[in-house]
Design a protein around this motif. Structure first.
Motif, PDB file in Angstrom:
ATOM      1  N   ALA A 634      27.406  32.646 -19.428  1.00  0.00           N
ATOM      2  CA  ALA A 634      26.977  31.510 -20.229  1.00  0.00           C
ATOM      3  C   ALA A 634      25.994  30.660 -19.442  1.00  0.00           C
ATOM      4  O   ALA A 634      26.201  30.378 -18.259  1.00  0.00           O
ATOM      5  N   LEU A 635      24.950  30.266 -20.110  1.00  0.00           N
ATOM      6  CA  LEU A 635      24.001  29.330 -19.543  1.00  0.00           C
ATOM      7  C   LEU A 635      24.438  27.935 -19.961  1.00  0.00           C
ATOM      8  O   LEU A 635      24.467  27.617 -21.149  1.00  0.00           O
ATOM      9  N   ALA A 636      24.805  27.121 -18.981  1.00  0.00           N
ATOM     10  CA  ALA A 636      25.232  25.751 -19.250  1.00  0.00           C
ATOM     11  C   ALA A 636      24.025  24.836 -19.161  1.00  0.00           C
ATOM     12  O   ALA A 636      23.313  24.837 -18.151  1.00  0.00           O
ATOM     13  N   ILE A 637      23.785  24.053 -20.199  1.00  0.00           N
ATOM     14  CA  ILE A 637      22.597  23.197 -20.280  1.00  0.00           C
ATOM     15  C   ILE A 637      23.035  21.770 -20.566  1.00  0.00           C
ATOM     16  O   ILE A 637      23.788  21.514 -21.515  1.00  0.00           O
ATOM     17  N   ARG A 638      22.554  20.855 -19.759  1.00  0.00           N
ATOM     18  CA  ARG A 638      22.748  19.423 -20.002  1.00  0.00           C
ATOM     19  C   ARG A 638      21.382  18.765 -20.082  1.00  0.00           C
ATOM     20  O   ARG A 638      20.512  19.055 -19.264  1.00  0.00           O
ATOM     21  N   ALA A 639      21.218  17.882 -21.062  1.00  0.00           N
ATOM     22  CA  ALA A 639      19.927  17.221 -21.259  1.00  0.00           C
ATOM     23  C   ALA A 639      20.118  15.717 -21.254  1.00  0.00           C
ATOM     24  O   ALA A 639      21.034  15.198 -21.901  1.00  0.00           O
ATOM     25  N   THR A 640      19.256  15.038 -20.537  1.00  0.00           N
ATOM     26  CA  THR A 640      19.231  13.577 -20.553  1.00  0.00           C
ATOM     27  C   THR A 640      18.086  13.147 -21.459  1.00  0.00           C
ATOM     28  O   THR A 640      16.918  13.192 -21.079  1.00  0.00           O
ATOM     29  N   GLY A 641      18.427  12.763 -22.686  1.00  0.00           N
ATOM     30  CA  GLY A 641      17.393  12.402 -23.648  1.00  0.00           C
ATOM     31  C   GLY A 641      16.914  13.618 -24.409  1.00  0.00           C
ATOM     32  O   GLY A 641      17.417  14.740 -24.278  1.00  0.00           O
ATOM     33  N   GLY A 642      15.887  13.406 -25.227  1.00  0.00           N
ATOM     34  CA  GLY A 642      15.353  14.494 -26.033  1.00  0.00           C
ATOM     35  C   GLY A 642      16.193  14.750 -27.269  1.00  0.00           C
ATOM     36  O   GLY A 642      17.298  14.223 -27.430  1.00  0.00           O
ATOM     37  N   GLU A 643      15.669  15.599 -28.146  1.00  0.00           N
ATOM     38  CA  GLU A 643      16.332  15.904 -29.407  1.00  0.00           C
ATOM     39  C   GLU A 643      16.752  17.358 -29.532  1.00  0.00           C
ATOM     40  O   GLU A 643      17.847  17.650 -30.010  1.00  0.00           O
ATOM     41  N   VAL A 644      15.880  18.261 -29.085  1.00  0.00           N
ATOM     42  CA  VAL A 644      16.072  19.681 -29.382  1.00  0.00           C
ATOM     43  C   VAL A 644      15.897  20.510 -28.123  1.00  0.00           C
ATOM     44  O   VAL A 644      15.010  20.226 -27.296  1.00  0.00           O
ATOM     45  N   LEU A 645      16.734  21.526 -27.978  1.00  0.00           N
ATOM     46  CA  LEU A 645      16.591  22.524 -26.924  1.00  0.00           C
ATOM     47  C   LEU A 645      16.077  23.818 -27.538  1.00  0.00           C
ATOM     48  O   LEU A 645      16.527  24.228 -28.614  1.00  0.00           O
TER      49      LEU A 645
END
Length: 974
Positions: A634-645
């Motif tokens: 699994a690729l774990a992704i965390r985003a600070t801000g933004g709307e869409v990955l």
């Protein structure tokens, strides 16, 4: 020195403090500037400029300045009279009118009038000097491409405007067509202050698109007039002066020259602020085709525009605009007007309306064309245009032969429907920009200059470079569009569709993706043209928008380049991404500032000076808003801000699919094999906010690298220790691992690994034959692949006396089926090892004793180091005597938490299944009772240290069932 009377009278005042900056003229030569005085905080500040010539120019192919001996001794007052007359009606800066008068008896050619002389240590824009030693090769042309206008028969390259930089090769630039022969120059006054001058011909009437810098032929007694603007700009680089002159002052363009009301003072920006026309500034790709184009219509196949646009979507994301041209060169064959020809297309205007609606459904706007030269009167033509837009429901109009529009044309469009964009055949000059917001870099300009300064003037004016694909390979056209931050009009009027067209379309797809995803930067006023680089043949434009900085790159190095390129600020918490290659761009130190590195493609040297030359790139400095990590498969992704990955397997491309998710500051898990059908390779994660790229992260999983693909599904948590199980307390645990032959690699990244383990329960002993029989009786479980299933049983039951032996000859799936029935699950490797080693990380369940000193390590091969195990106390575990036994036979070998039969019993399955792009395997722990001898190429059997791991290669359940492999289970705790 004797000077002409008119010149002397015009310059009597040394300082004119009514204007800022004020110029102090030399007392010995009033055509030399001695100092500049500016006002700051109500106080005058004086900057010495030495003996700065007010002008430089070329006279009969000889370059001279107003401080040269040649000019003062042989030209002034003999061949030429020069007057400089200040005009104090412009309060912002200094304005003077320059008059050149031929007082000789022969024609004089005057060219390249440039403020401050255009010295080698200055940054300036001029034409190629006839005497310049640097000669640039002419573009290659074939018989179908007209040669450039040649103002001097022996010097065709003077027809271009050039931006000169100290110690570097001049760069060709595109200028507004009413400023073809402008001269611009900067002079540093201090580290943060620049003097600049702009000279442009008064009452210029040149209306062409060839960038001609026409030498003015001055007849005896004749006079030509130029306007000279001088001002100062604050900033750390010379581009600050360029930006103020071009962008803030709009080249001092005025609707009427003598009105003294330059357009920058009261620019009407209302057209650009209209929401219904906002799409124009973010449009980058347009096709313009004729009605007889087979991709548009054929008698046999009917209309094919939809098919064509869908194909373009696959190649480069499609066109924002499609334009149909049904007139020239068919117009005039009979009495029909341009509007009659439009209505006469197959299916008539209802079909045209249907095509417009179909285009909009695909995200493309449908434009029609307008030929004003076909109208009997302007009023009648505009009325017909309004009717046609309304009937077709057109989204825009191409204005043939026009470089401007104006209120009447826009009103005619608005009367039909909202959102109708006017798009001129030429490029609007600054004074005309309030009336139109889209135009083109004309295809009459072959081998277009590298740098288009129209983009600097008004960044939200939609510029399209005309690209004719029928002529030759055109990658340079696409690359320079990206370099300059604007779009292209792919003009397919000319006959011919070469076989390489689709390849070039895909190349355009890479360019236009960067344009579309970074529109905020390309529309920003914070453009710095020709950002300094470490290589003269590699050029960079810098764009800044909020927290993002973007650098577009164009290279003329046929051999390519990899290395440090430019100094740029990279604040803490930021990183640099190569958007062309979708790779992290490492930083190196270049002096006191970080240096961005780049990798630029090589290209065929024979393509130099053609429309296929060069390599392009783009670097972005982003705040680090994305955190990515591989957690198993699994690729774990965390985003600070933004709307869409957006997650891509490999580089983003329009002919590929991607996964799109909502951005979140909590971990989003993406199981790569489920989505992309593979694990190894390159993955690109992009973070967007309203279609603007905010950050990008790149993950590489090397070929052959094992990745955990199994998922551990929690059981129903329990509060009390289940029967036959042992409680494992929560605690910190540092996990170290070891293994045997690594011909097929083990997962080793991140070890030693310190983990916080939760409380859980584990079976005290491995699962026995008796327990597995209960499972079969209760469920009727029967595997699809029965090969070797319970091969040691007789007639479906354990042999007498072996009921409490560990179960063997079961596969991973067989073990998981039992665990699910029992309300349990297989332990992960970390859980098994923590439960075995306890928190102190012991070598054996009972501790670090009970083992004779092992022999040293033996290097067997490049992938195999044999770490022997010393003889163990037979009271603690089975030493590997090849005899299986009932569980619980070695109570003295229990660990402090009471778990038994951890080593020397059976290899024990964990839940951890690893997969590479080639092989898959399950991790086993503990060793077994079986110890083959005679060769070190055998699996290392017998009891193995608790950190040791052994792979069970996956082929089929039957192949994987072994007489030495069993399992035990775990249950989650509340």
């Amino acid at each position: 020195m004797r000077l002409p009377l008119l010149l002397t009278l015009a310059l009597t005042a040394n300082t004119a403090l009514a204007q800022w900056p004020a110029l102090e003229w030399s007392t010995t030569n009033p055509l030399a500037i001695k100092a500049v005085v500016i006002q700051k905080d109500g106080m005058p500040l004086r900057y010495n400029t030495g003996h700065l010539p007010v002008l430089g120019f070329e006279l009969d192919r000889r370059w001279m300045t107003t401080t040269d001996t040649l000019f003062l001794g042989q030209v002034l007052g003999k061949a030429l009279e020069l007057r400089v007359v200040p005009d104090f009606r412009l309060k912002e800066g200094y304005l003077a009118r320059i008059y050149f008068k031929n007082i000789s008896n022969k024609d004089l050619l005057i060219n390249n009038i440039n403020p401050f002389g255009g010295q080698p240590d200055q940054y300036f824009i001029a034409g190629k000097k006839y005497s310049d030693a640097i000669r640039q090769p002419l573009p290659k042309v074939d018989s179908t491409i007209p040669k450039l206008f040649d103002p001097f028969a022996a010097s065709a390259d003077t027809s271009r405007s050039l931006l000169y930089r100290p110690g570097q090769t001049p760069v060709e630039v595109v200028l507004p067509h009413n400023n073809q022969d402008l001269g611009f120059c900067t002079q540093m006054l201090s580290n943060n202050l620049w003097l600049y001058g702009l000279a442009r011909r008064a009452q210029d009437t040149i209306q062409n698109y060839l960038l001609i810098r026409t030498p003015y032929r001055l007849k005896p007694g004749a006079e030509v007039q130029f306007l000279l603007y001088i001002d100062v700009a604050e900033g750390s680089n010379w581009q600050s002066a360029l930006r103020k002159c071009f962008q803030e002052r709009l080249l001092y363009d005025a609707p009427k020259e003598k009105s003294h009301q330059p357009v920058w003072k009261n620019f009407d920006n209302s057209l650009y602020e209209r929401p219904d026309l906002a799409y124009a500034r973010r449009s980058y790709s347009m096709h313009l085709m004729m009605a007889w184009d087979p991709d548009y219509f054929t008698p046999a196949g009917g209309y094919g525009l939809n098919r064509f646009l869908k194909k373009m979507q696959n190649l480069y994301g499609g066109d924002e605009i499609a334009t149909i041209w049904p007139t020239w060169p068919a117009l005039g064959m009979d009495q029909r007007s341009q509007w009659d020809l439009m209505a006469g297309l197959p299916g008539g205007l209802p079909k045209q309306r249907q095509l417009a609606e179909q285009c909009r459904a695909m995200g493309t706007r449908y434009f029609i064309s307008y030929n004003p030269w076909d109208d009997s009167s302007e009023a009648a033509g505009l009325a017909r245009m309004t009717d046609m837009i309304s009937e077709v429901s057109a989204d825009g109009v191409v204005l043939d032969t026009k470089a401007e529009a104006g209120k009447a044309l826009q009103q005619a469009a608005d009367d039909a429907r909202p959102g109708v964009l006017l798009y001129s055949e030429g490029m609007a000059v600054p004074k005309d920009m309030p009336g139109i917001m889209a135009g083109r870099v004309h295809n009459d300009i072959y081998h277009v200059p590298l740098l288009n300064l129209n983009k600097l003037i008004k960044p939200d004016f939609a510029i399209f470079r005309v690209v004719e694909i029928a002529r030759e390979r055109v990658r340079r056209e696409y690359a320079t569009a990206l370099f300059n931050g604007y779009g292209v009009e792919i003009n397919v009027m000319r006959p011919g569709r070469p076989g390489w067209v689709d390849d070039d379309y895909r190349f355009w797809g890479r360019c236009v993706r960067i344009l579309r995803e970074n529109s905020g930067a390309f529309l920003s006023k914070n453009l710095t043209p020709l950002w300094p680089t470490r290589l003269d043949s590699v050029y960079v434009n810098a764009w800044r928008n909020g927290r993002k900085a973007l650098y577009t790159v164009f290279s003329l190095r046929p051999e390519g380049y990899r290395g440090p390129l430019l100094e740029a600020p990279v604040p803490k918490g930021y990183h640099c991404v190569d958007l062309w290659r979708h790779e992290e761009a490492p930083l190196t130190n270049c002096g006191r500032k970080p240096c961005l590195t780049v990798q630029l493609d090589a290209f065929d040297r024979s393509d130099l000076h053609t429309n296929n030359e060069g390599a392009v790139g783009a670097l972005a400095v982003f705040p680090r808003l994305l955190e990515t990590a591989l957690e198993g498969a699994a690729l774990a992704i965390r985003a600070t801000g933004g709307e869409v990955l957006r997650i891509w397997e490999g580089d983003p491309a329009y002919d590929k699919t991607h996964l799109e998710l909502l951005a979140s500051d909590t971990a989003t898990l993406v199981f790569l094999s489920d989505i992309f059908g593979k694990i190894s390779g390159k993955y690109v994660v992009q973070l967007f906010d309203k279609n603007e790229l905010m950050d990008e992260a790149i993950l590489h999983i090397p070929a052959g690298q094992p990745v955990r693909v199994s998922r551990s599904v929690p059981t129903i948590p329990v509060a009390k220790t289940p029967q036959g199980m042992v409680a494992i307390p929560a605690g910190h645990f540092t996990m170290q691992v070891s293994n045997g032959d690594e011909f097929i690699g083990y997962p080793k990244a991140g070890y030693p690994k310190t983990m916080q383990m939760p409380k859980f329960y584990i079976d005290k002993y491995p699962v026995t034959n008796r327990q597995y029989k209960e499972f079969l009786d209760a469920t009727g479980y029967y595997p699809a692949d029965t090969s070797n299933f319970l091969a040691h049983w007789v007639k479906g039951a354990p042999q007498a006396g072996e009921e409490d032996f560990p179960i063997v000859n079961v596969s991973y799936e067989d073990a998981r089926a039992y665990a699910a029935w029992a309300g349990k699950r297989l332990p992960t490797e970390a859980e098994w090892q923590y439960a075995a080693q306890t928190a102190d990380g012991r070598r054996w369940p009972w501790g670090n004793s009970g083992e004779q000193a092992p022999k040293g390590a033996t290097k067997v091969s490049a992938t195999f180091q044999l770490n022997a195990v010393g003889a163990l106390d037979p009271k603690l575990c089975n030493p590997g005597n090849c005899v299986l036994y009932p569980v619980g036979s070695y109570p003295k070998g229990a660990n402090p938490w009471g778990v038994q039969d951890l080593v020397g019993c059976v290899w024990q399955l964990t839940n951890d299944w690893y997969q590479s792009d080639t092989y898959g395997y399950i991790l086993l722990k503990g060793g077994s009772y079986y110890h083959p001898g005679g060769s070190w190429w055998y699996v290392q059997g017998g009891p193995r240290p608790l950190s040791y791991r052994q792979m069970l290669l996956r082929v089929s359940p039957g192949f994987e069932r072994n007489g030495t492999v069993g399992f035990r289970c775990v249950v989650d705790a509340q």
